[in-house]
Design an enzyme around this catalytic site. Structure first.
Site, PDB file in Angstrom:
ATOM      1  N   PHE A 111      40.895 -13.697 -42.107  1.00  0.00           N
ATOM      2  CA  PHE A 111      40.940 -14.910 -41.282  1.00  0.00           C
ATOM      3  C   PHE A 111      41.517 -14.653 -39.900  1.00  0.00           C
ATOM      4  O   PHE A 111      41.302 -15.438 -38.985  1.00  0.00           O
ATOM      5  CB  PHE A 111      41.738 -16.016 -41.998  1.00  0.00           C
ATOM      6  CG  PHE A 111      43.207 -16.028 -41.695  1.00  0.00           C
ATOM      7  CD1 PHE A 111      44.075 -15.181 -42.340  1.00  0.00           C
ATOM      8  CD2 PHE A 111      43.713 -16.893 -40.734  1.00  0.00           C
ATOM      9  CE1 PHE A 111      45.430 -15.189 -42.033  1.00  0.00           C
ATOM     10  CE2 PHE A 111      45.068 -16.910 -40.437  1.00  0.00           C
ATOM     11  CZ  PHE A 111      45.925 -16.040 -41.081  1.00  0.00           C
ATOM     12  N   LYS A 112      42.247 -13.546 -39.727  1.00  0.00           N
ATOM     13  CA  LYS A 112      42.864 -13.296 -38.429  1.00  0.00           C
ATOM     14  C   LYS A 112      41.829 -13.185 -37.306  1.00  0.00           C
ATOM     15  O   LYS A 112      42.143 -13.448 -36.156  1.00  0.00           O
ATOM     16  CB  LYS A 112      43.737 -12.054 -38.498  1.00  0.00           C
ATOM     17  CG  LYS A 112      44.929 -12.286 -39.418  1.00  0.00           C
ATOM     18  CD  LYS A 112      45.991 -11.220 -39.326  1.00  0.00           C
ATOM     19  CE  LYS A 112      47.230 -11.614 -40.104  1.00  0.00           C
ATOM     20  NZ  LYS A 112      47.009 -11.680 -41.569  1.00  0.00           N
ATOM     21  N   ASP A 113      40.591 -12.823 -37.649  1.00  0.00           N
ATOM     22  CA  ASP A 113      39.540 -12.738 -36.630  1.00  0.00           C
ATOM     23  C   ASP A 113      39.319 -14.075 -35.916  1.00  0.00           C
ATOM     24  O   ASP A 113      38.977 -14.092 -34.735  1.00  0.00           O
ATOM     25  CB  ASP A 113      38.209 -12.320 -37.268  1.00  0.00           C
ATOM     26  CG  ASP A 113      38.209 -10.868 -37.728  1.00  0.00           C
ATOM     27  OD1 ASP A 113      38.882 -10.036 -37.093  1.00  0.00           O
ATOM     28  OD2 ASP A 113      37.524 -10.571 -38.725  1.00  0.00           O
TER      29      ASP A 113
END
Ligand SMILES: *Cc1c(COP(=O)(O)O)cnc(C)c1O
Length: 468
Positions: A111-113
């Site tokens: 999810f960091k993208d």
């Protein structure tokens, strides 16, 4: 929008400065002077919009004049163009009133993208406007380094240096970092542990000369731009399930408290959020703090959900700041107590305010494995171990409040953690094809000793910011 520090002793800044600074000079975190209010009709109007357009509308009130809406739209479109799913963050139903929000369709499968892809472009834009260059240095045990490299690779104004512990990250994680060919990307395999890498990083940030010489900038999860970018999928998923006419709860696999804090911010912008469920693994500081009011780090226990293996949840400071009516003296006292005696008590009124919005649930290793198996058996859907903690906590909430839909945030693709999946369901999860091909490219990294001076010299020689 202007920003103030949670410790109350640093100057107020605009968005562009906050974007580049990361931490405030007084050791605090930046918070907006007020959360912008999104009217119910504007929330309803998000229905059916492309994700990038919803993102531009929701993020715009946080920015400064250097980001007119048309520039912001270009940035959000570019940030999400390469995602493998057209919806960017699609919802999948796995049981009655239980939904998984897939946040793993970006380039590094986590999810960091969603925040980092936008952060990279925004930083580049601000640096271009100011004719500056910056140097990003990060330490990683896996996910954050890969997300930063994918976000900053090829950007003209930024060089990125990532330190990872040599021989101690998984094969997939290392290849995600070392197979990127862009010249502004530098990977350093440190002869030491992750803690060593993080300690070096902290000392480099404190070395004022080095810091200004290379234009050091931070991209870790306390960067406010990351929090803001993460509010977007709370809105889009809630709207898909009937907001603003219906309340929704969210269950969030939590480490540094950045992701779930974004849910809290979305709520304070006007989204009808019923409950925010903080799911932790065996590293349960947040679940304990919510239950007892005592915030007390203990040693880190390695688990099958490594991105949640943390001792301290940095972004919790922003929640504490709001919960004590934004009195910076309370925040300063709490963190002084943490430094001196290793813990602090959340003041009673603040704890009551936090408990009115959040609940905590620690999910152990065996329960995580059981949840992966159960969801596969009942819904034919494969959860990664981080997501499994969130789904487990969501089921607990649904048992008490079956009428309110719960969205469990899926923070990673199961193929990133094939051993945990195999243990639970006897199958190996497959990487998406384009990712598998990329990981076969030649690797490029430099092995360096655990030595500050050597690492600082390596960075200063290669950082373009140091040349002008
Ligand atoms: C970073 C990460 C988390 C934790 O998110 P925070 O914002 O630090 O709470 C959870 N799951 C995965 C897969 C992550 O990479």
């Amino acid at each position: 929008m202007r920003y103030l520090s949670t410790r109350g002793e640093a100057a107020q800044l605009g968005f562009d400065e906050v974007l580049l600074a990361g931490l405030a000079a007084d050791g605090g975190l930046y918070a907006p002077l007020a959360y912008p209010h999104i009217a119910p009709s504007d929330i309803a109007a998000l229905a059916g919009l492309p994700y990038a357009e919803a993102a531009a509308r929701l993020i715009a009130p946080y920015l400064s004049d250097s980001f007119p809406l048309e520039i912001l739209r270009e940035e959000t479109e570019a940030a999400y163009a390469a995602f493998r799913h057209r919806a960017i963050a699609p919802l999948v139903q796995i049981a009655d009133n239980l939904f998984v929000l897939e946040l793993f369709h970006g380039p590094t499968l986590a999810f960091k993208d969603l925040a980092m892809q936008l952060l990279g472009r925004m930083m580049n834009h601000v640096l271009e406007k100011r004719n500056l260059r910056a140097t990003i240095v990060g330490a990683t045990s896996g996910d954050t380094g890969a997300a930063a490299i994918e976000a900053f690779k090829g950007l003209d104004r930024v060089d990125v240096f990532i330190l990872f512990p040599h021989g101690r990250v998984s094969d997939v994680q290392r290849r995600q970092m070392t197979t990127v060919a862009d010249e502004n990307v530098h990977t350093i395999a440190l002869q030491g542990s992750f803690d060593d890498a993080q300690a070096i990083l902290k000392r480099l940030f404190r070395a004022a000369d080095f810091r200004s010489r290379v234009g050091l900038a931070g991209v870790n999860s306390i960067n406010w731009a990351r929090v803001v970018a993460q509010t977007v999928y709370y809105f889009t998923s809630a709207v898909a399930l009937g907001a603003p006419h219906r309340h929704i709860s969210f269950a969030v696999p939590t480490g540094n408290f950045g992701d779930v804090l974004a849910g809290y911010v979305a709520k304070h912008m006007g989204l009808p959020v019923e409950r925010l469920i903080v799911a932790t693994n065996a590293n349960d500081i947040l679940a304990r703090a919510l239950a007892s009011g005592r915030y007390e780090p203990r040693g880190v226990t390695p688990t099958q959900s490594p991105s949640m293996d943390i001792q301290l949840s940095s972004n919790f400071e922003r929640l504490l700041f709001d919960a004590c009516a934004r009195d910076p003296a309370v925040v300063r006292a709490a963190f002084a107590s943490l430094d001196q005696s290793g813990a602090f008590e959340i003041p009673a009124p603040a704890l009551a305010a936090i408990r009115a919005e959040f609940e905590g649930q620690a999910v152990g290793e065996a329960e995580t494995t059981e949840e992966i198996a159960r969801t596969y058996r009942e819904a034919g859907y494969v959860l990664d171990p981080h997501t499994a903690t969130g789904v487990r906590a969501a089921r607990g909430r649904l048992a008490r409040d079956p009428a309110t839909p719960v969205v469990a945030l899926s923070t990673a693709h199961p193929a990133k953690f094939p051993d945990a999946i195999e243990r639970a369901i006897g199958l190996r999860a497959k990487l998406p094809e384009n990712i598998a091909a990329q990981l076969d490219a030649p690797e490029r990294f430099t092995i360096l000793e655990n030595n500050d001076a050597q690492i600082a010299a390596f960075i200063a020689e290669r950082a373009r910011a140091a040349r002008n």
